[in-house]
Enzyme design. Structure first.
Site, PDB file in Angstrom:
ATOM      1  N   GLU A 108       0.844  -1.209   0.000  1.00  0.00           N
ATOM      2  CA  GLU A 108       0.000   0.000   0.000  1.00  0.00           C
ATOM      3  C   GLU A 108       0.876   1.255   0.000  1.00  0.00           C
ATOM      4  OE1 GLU A 108      -2.220  -1.521   3.423  1.00  0.00           O
ATOM      5  OE2 GLU A 108      -4.042  -1.263   2.246  1.00  0.00           O
ATOM      6  N   GLU A 166      -3.373  -9.867   3.500  1.00  0.00           N
ATOM      7  CA  GLU A 166      -4.138  -9.635   4.734  1.00  0.00           C
ATOM      8  C   GLU A 166      -5.202 -10.685   5.012  1.00  0.00           C
ATOM      9  OE1 GLU A 166      -3.286  -7.359   2.560  1.00  0.00           O
ATOM     10  OE2 GLU A 166      -2.713  -5.489   3.524  1.00  0.00           O
TER      11      GLU A 166
HETATM   12  O1  ZOZ Z   1       7.125 -12.790   8.067  1.00  0.00           O
HETATM   13  C1  ZOZ Z   1       6.784 -13.130   6.735  1.00  0.00           C
HETATM   14  C2  ZOZ Z   1       5.398 -12.621   6.526  1.00  0.00           C
HETATM   15  O2  ZOZ Z   1       4.710 -13.092   5.634  1.00  0.00           O
HETATM   16  N1  ZOZ Z   1       4.928 -11.669   7.361  1.00  0.00           N
HETATM   17  C3  ZOZ Z   1       3.594 -11.192   7.339  1.00  0.00           C
HETATM   18  C4  ZOZ Z   1       3.338 -10.327   6.174  1.00  0.00           C
HETATM   19  C5  ZOZ Z   1       1.932  -9.805   6.225  1.00  0.00           C
HETATM   20  O3  ZOZ Z   1       0.990 -10.523   6.445  1.00  0.00           O
HETATM   21  N2  ZOZ Z   1       1.786  -8.509   5.985  1.00  0.00           N
HETATM   22  C6  ZOZ Z   1       0.532  -7.861   6.030  1.00  0.00           C
HETATM   23  C7  ZOZ Z   1       0.319  -7.349   7.392  1.00  0.00           C
HETATM   24  S1  ZOZ Z   1      -1.309  -6.734   7.591  1.00  0.00           S
HETATM   25  C8  ZOZ Z   1      -1.257  -5.218   6.886  1.00  0.00           C
HETATM   26  O4  ZOZ Z   1      -0.275  -4.778   6.396  1.00  0.00           O
HETATM   27  C9  ZOZ Z   1      -2.589  -4.544   6.976  1.00  0.00           C
HETATM   28  C10 ZOZ Z   1      -2.727  -3.356   6.126  1.00  0.00           C
HETATM   29  O5  ZOZ Z   1      -3.187  -3.348   5.023  1.00  0.00           O
HETATM   30  C11 ZOZ Z   1      -2.322  -2.097   6.737  1.00  0.00           C
HETATM   31  C12 ZOZ Z   1      -3.516  -1.550   7.419  1.00  0.00           C
HETATM   32  C13 ZOZ Z   1      -3.210  -0.294   8.043  1.00  0.00           C
HETATM   33  C14 ZOZ Z   1      -3.233  -0.443   9.508  1.00  0.00           C
HETATM   34  C15 ZOZ Z   1      -2.815   0.825  10.114  1.00  0.00           C
HETATM   35  C16 ZOZ Z   1      -1.736   0.628  11.135  1.00  0.00           C
HETATM   36  C17 ZOZ Z   1      -1.303   1.968  11.680  1.00  0.00           C
HETATM   37  C18 ZOZ Z   1       7.844 -12.537   5.780  1.00  0.00           C
HETATM   38  C19 ZOZ Z   1       7.607 -13.127   4.379  1.00  0.00           C
HETATM   39  C20 ZOZ Z   1       7.752 -11.059   5.750  1.00  0.00           C
HETATM   40  C21 ZOZ Z   1       9.251 -12.931   6.268  1.00  0.00           C
HETATM   41  O6  ZOZ Z   1       9.347 -14.316   6.412  1.00  0.00           O
HETATM   42  P1  ZOZ Z   1      10.624 -14.958   7.123  1.00  0.00           P
HETATM   43  O7  ZOZ Z   1      10.399 -16.440   7.124  1.00  0.00           O
HETATM   44  O8  ZOZ Z   1      11.839 -14.401   6.505  1.00  0.00           O
HETATM   45  O9  ZOZ Z   1      10.623 -14.405   8.622  1.00  0.00           O
HETATM   46  P2  ZOZ Z   1       9.564 -14.676   9.791  1.00  0.00           P
HETATM   47  O10 ZOZ Z   1       8.215 -14.911   9.246  1.00  0.00           O
HETATM   48  O11 ZOZ Z   1      10.143 -15.684  10.711  1.00  0.00           O
HETATM   49  O12 ZOZ Z   1       9.520 -13.245  10.489  1.00  0.00           O
HETATM   50  C22 ZOZ Z   1      10.620 -12.735  11.243  1.00  0.00           C
HETATM   51  C23 ZOZ Z   1      10.078 -12.085  12.486  1.00  0.00           C
HETATM   52  O13 ZOZ Z   1       9.286 -10.950  12.088  1.00  0.00           O
HETATM   53  C24 ZOZ Z   1       7.986 -11.028  12.646  1.00  0.00           C
HETATM   54  N3  ZOZ Z   1       7.055 -10.430  11.674  1.00  0.00           N
HETATM   55  C25 ZOZ Z   1       6.928 -10.753  10.362  1.00  0.00           C
HETATM   56  N4  ZOZ Z   1       6.007  -9.958   9.785  1.00  0.00           N
HETATM   57  C26 ZOZ Z   1       5.554  -9.133  10.747  1.00  0.00           C
HETATM   58  C27 ZOZ Z   1       6.212  -9.435  11.954  1.00  0.00           C
HETATM   59  N5  ZOZ Z   1       5.962  -8.776  13.094  1.00  0.00           N
HETATM   60  C28 ZOZ Z   1       5.044  -7.791  13.061  1.00  0.00           C
HETATM   61  N6  ZOZ Z   1       4.375  -7.447  11.931  1.00  0.00           N
HETATM   62  C29 ZOZ Z   1       4.599  -8.088  10.770  1.00  0.00           C
HETATM   63  N7  ZOZ Z   1       3.947  -7.712   9.657  1.00  0.00           N
HETATM   64  C30 ZOZ Z   1       7.748 -12.502  12.862  1.00  0.00           C
HETATM   65  O14 ZOZ Z   1       6.765 -12.732  13.842  1.00  0.00           O
HETATM   66  C31 ZOZ Z   1       9.126 -12.987  13.278  1.00  0.00           C
HETATM   67  O15 ZOZ Z   1       9.269 -12.645  14.640  1.00  0.00           O
HETATM   68  P3  ZOZ Z   1      10.122 -13.587  15.614  1.00  0.00           P
HETATM   69  O16 ZOZ Z   1      10.034 -12.889  16.908  1.00  0.00           O
HETATM   70  O17 ZOZ Z   1       9.428 -14.918  15.600  1.00  0.00           O
HETATM   71  O18 ZOZ Z   1      11.484 -13.625  15.026  1.00  0.00           O
END
Ligand code: ZOZ
Ligand code: NAD
Length: 708
Positions: free
Chosen positions: A110, A130
């Site tokens: 976005e 989402e």
């Molecule tokens: O982590 C993978 C992924 O797919 N993340 C989620 C992506 C996602 O769903 N994004 C959409 C979020 S909802 C959104 O954005 C709503 C919207 O339209 C905005 C609305 C506005 C709202 C207003 C607010 C003011 C990814 C592919 C990115 C990376 O995968 P990896 O396998 O390399 O790494 P992970 O999954 O183990 O992640 C590493 C650590 O990062 C944490 N994390 C990932 N995405 C996050 C997040 N934490 C917070 N927010 C996110 N979006 C994840 O939990 C992990 O943490 P640890 O502690 O387990 O290491």
């Protein structure tokens, strides 16, 4: 400016860098930092254009999911907080080039769409995922995306949530240029090229929106597809509504409509459950007494014993991850059958477009069939998948102990047997572990990793890490009968059979659970996996049954008649030559007769009671497992059920679902069933305790690690 966002310059191009590791989520401070940077750029006469890039491994992966709890309860400014920033960026007189590597997901895409241009590194991913969190894009994604890619693609991306590779996104009109080599340098060059041109605003591009008449069939087809493929989920339908709003309203009104739908979804139980699942999938990798720093054993070659249903699939799993596999059988015909099955499975994957022929040819070369133990001495890990039987398993492990090199991991795929007893056949029980794959092993995502009493921490750490490498979600469980998943599945299936014996039709039981959201009803699952499997297990453990306690009988009686399910053309249902099921009046009549003989009263049972009986049977057993320490956390049980048993993700798993209902209510219902149906329903002490304390499973943390 916040230290999460930096502003630097390369001559006449400003560079905004977001540094919010690990994934540059739009956490508090990030939007503010970007806003201040954009303001400064506007005022700085020496700047002609700007580049916005993510520091570290990715562009912005989305809103900060950890903030959603506050957002839903109104304790934090809503999505509207991001909308003014995106308008500010779009209205900046100097063109801003959004520069994408890694992932631009959700709020990240976005943000990118509010920029005037977008460039990307090859292989970067963009998407609006989402819906997988039970929400919809909340910062105008449903309004800007159709203006870039047209209605059909926008609906697909917002409703299904799957990512698109940069190369494809360039063809679709999301990305303006793919930059090979140094991304930042290329983006700065691009920014200079376009600096003198007027900065295009995505929100003003209406050319791709089409007319309502053109779009109506697209929305109708998308809704139909959601009802089939994302059964029971509300967010995909809301996402379609929001994109539809883009075609019928002004940009501003469309954003308001999107906000309304976004908040509805955010406050739903479904999104809370799916967010629990998102973090849960990551949490299960964390084992308190096996920290991240635990050394691991390199696994570059694997040997699998037994090329049957499971062994063949397991061999494919390792080969798919590029690991060489020795596949051993006891005789040539069995080995040939095993290899033929593997080839057949791969051929069907090519046919369905999952793999290319070239990929499959390379994988097949990695699998070496054998009848001997030659080569086992070099294997880093052995996975045993021979028939289920303690004597045979112990014999195989004793052989492995003689042949395998010191330090090799010796894993068993047993689904019911005691890992410690298997380990006792070796001189190195610390290297013995359970790796319980689910059928079909090459498809199912779950891997229960069973810790024996003596299994060493490096062996556990290696298997947990390996599970990720082979595309599985590994969950550590303790060594009890059936481990976690199958131990809970027993009472679940028992109740489904009791319900049939009490007068419900087979189809009605399956329908109620399928409407609850299960991928399949329990009786249809039995027919698929073979009723004889449970029958054999029950026969083996019959000596443990208490006399006088009711046992499910109808399934076993069907087996005695040779009705094993799909493989014999008949089980709970009858099957035609295409394996299409239909209700079998013969089964209904037989069950009525058996029930009459056993004196089981017959009655009409409503769908909600069917669901409560089956699902609370899971929950009650899950509570025991948790209390006894065979699962580390309630969420581990949830992740097992979602990935191995078709429990609906939007309900968060059985334990989360029980928390959602309220444990007092669940406990009361279990007590009712205990009074009506006796001993099987003895409430788990932990369920009673949490119900009395108004607690939740999610809040229950065992003081000690897993694995009693
Ligand atoms: O982590 C993978 C992924 O797919 N993340 C989620 C992506 C996602 O769903 N994004 C959409 C979020 S909802 C959104 O954005 C709503 C919207 O339209 C905005 C609305 C506005 C709202 C207003 C607010 C003011 C990814 C592919 C990115 C990376 O995968 P990896 O396998 O390399 O790494 P992970 O999954 O183990 O992640 C590493 C650590 O990062 C944490 N994390 C990932 N995405 C996050 C997040 N934490 C917070 N927010 C996110 N979006 C994840 O939990 C992990 O943490 P640890 O502690 O387990 O290491
Ligand atoms: P299967 O009968 O399909 O295959 C077992 C294979 O092992 C046969 O091909 C047999 O020839 C071979 N075998 C037997 N003894 C051998 C030996 N000494 N050396 C080499 N090969 C030998 O059984 P399966 O369904 O693949 O089950 C294998 C294991 O996986 C069992 O422990 C079972 O409990 C477990 N498991 C099965 C499932 C399932 O759904 N089928 C799911 C999870 C776990």
């Amino acid at each position: 400016m916040s230290d999460l966002v930096q502003l630097t310059k390369d001559g006449d191009v400003a560079i905004i860098t977001i540094n919010n590791p690990p994934v540059n989520a739009l956490s508090p401070g990030v939007p503010q930092g970007i806003s201040e940077a954009v303001e400064q750029i506007g005022k700085d006469d020496s700047v002609r254009a700007a580049v916005l890039i993510g520091g570290g491994r990715t562009f912005v992966a989305g809103a900060d999911i950890k903030e959603f709890g506050k957002l839903a309860s109104g304790r934090s400014p809503r999505g509207a907080g991001l909308l003014p920033l995106l308008l500010q960026i779009e209205d900046c007189r100097k063109p801003i080039v959004m520069t994408i590597h890694g992932t631009a997901f959700g709020g990240g895409l976005e943000l990118a769409m509010a920029g005037h241009y977008r460039v990307a590194a090859p292989g970067a991913l963009v998407g609006q995922p989402e819906v997988k969190l039970g929400i919809i894009p909340g910062a105008a994604g449903t309004q800007r995306l159709p203006r870039l890619v047209g209605v059909a693609k926008a609906v697909e991306m917002c409703a299904e949530g799957n990512p698109v590779r940069a190369e494809d996104a360039a063809k679709l009109g999301i990305i303006d240029r793919i930059i090979e080599g140094d991304l930042l340098a290329g983006a700065v060059r691009f920014a200079r090229e376009i600096a003198a041109r007027p900065a295009p605003k995505t929100r003003e591009r209406a050319g791709n929106l089409g007319t309502p008449e053109q779009s109506a069939p697209i929305f109708a087809a998308a809704r139909e597809s959601v009802r089939k493929k994302q059964r029971g989920m509300m967010a995909p339908l809301a996402a379609i509504d929001a994109v539809e709003a883009a075609t019928k309203m002004s940009f501003e009104d469309g954003c308001l409509e999107e906000q309304r739908l976004f908040i509805d979804c955010l406050q739903s139980d479904q999104s809370k459950a799916l967010i629990h699942v998102f973090f849960g999938e990551r949490e299960v990798a964390k084992i308190p007494d096996v920290p991240k720093e635990t050394p691991t054993i390199p696994v570059n070659s694997v040997a699998v014993i037994g090329a049957g249903t499971m062994g063949g699939g397991i061999a494919m799993v390792f080969a798919n991850a590029g690991i060489t596999v020795l596949l051993k059988e006891s005789d040539q015909p069995a080995l040939d059958r095993g290899m033929a099955n593997i080839q057949k499975n791969y051929a069907s994957s090519v046919k369905r477009g999952r793999f290319t022929q070239q990929f499959v040819d390379e994988r097949l070369k990695l699998i070496r069939p054998t009848l001997q133990y030659d080569g086992f001495e070099k294997a880093d890990m052995v996975v045993e998948a021979v028939f289920e039987g303690m004597a045979l398993k112990k014999q195989v492990f004793a052989e492995l102990d003689r042949i395998c090199k010191p330090g090799a991991i010796l894993a068993s795929n047993t689904s019911t047997l005691d890992i410690d007893e298997i380990a006792s056949a070796t001189s190195r029980p610390e290297f013995v572990i359970g790796t319980h794959f689910f059928s079909p092993a090459n498809i199912m995502r779950l891997l229960e990793i069973v810790r024996g009493k003596k299994t060493s921490k490096p062996v556990i750490a290696t298997c947990m890490q390996l599970s990720k490498k082979i595309g599985k979600i590994g969950v550590l469980v303790g060594n009890c009968r059936g481990f976690v998943g199958n131990r809970m599945f027993g009472p679940y299936v028992r109740e489904s059979v009791f319900l049939v014996e009490e007068g419900t039709s087979v189809a009605a039981v399956d329908k109620a659970l399928s409407e609850f959201g299960m991928a399949m009803g329990p009786l249809a699952v039995g027919d698929l996996s073979g009723l004889d499997v449970g029958w054999r297990v029950r026969k083996e453990y019959r000596h443990l049954e208490k006399p006088g306690v009711r046992q499910a009988m109808a399934g076993d009686r069907l087996c005695e008649m040779g009705r094993y399910g799909q493989k014999t053309g008949a089980g709970w249902y009858k099957y035609d030559e295409n394996r299409r099921a239909s209700p079998d009046p013969e089964v209904a009549a037989l069950v009525r007769q058996w029930a009459a003989e056993a004196g089981i009263p017959q009655r009409q049972i409503p769908a909600d009671e069917i669901v409560d009986r089956c699902v609370y049977a899971l929950v009650n057993e899950g509570a025991r497992i948790l209390e006894e320490g065979y699962a580390l956390r309630a969420v581990d049980i949830d992740i097992i059920y979602l990935n191995g048993y078709g429990f609906p993700a939007y309900r968060g798993g059985p334990m989360w679902f029980a928390d959602t209902v309220g444990l007092k209510k669940v406990y009361d219902r279990v007590c009712d069933f205990h009074r009506q149906h006796g001993e099987h329903w003895e409430p788990a002490p932990l369920l009673r305790q949490l119900a009395e304390q108004s607690g939740t499973f999610a809040g229950f943390n065992r003081e000690h690690g897993a694995t009693a």
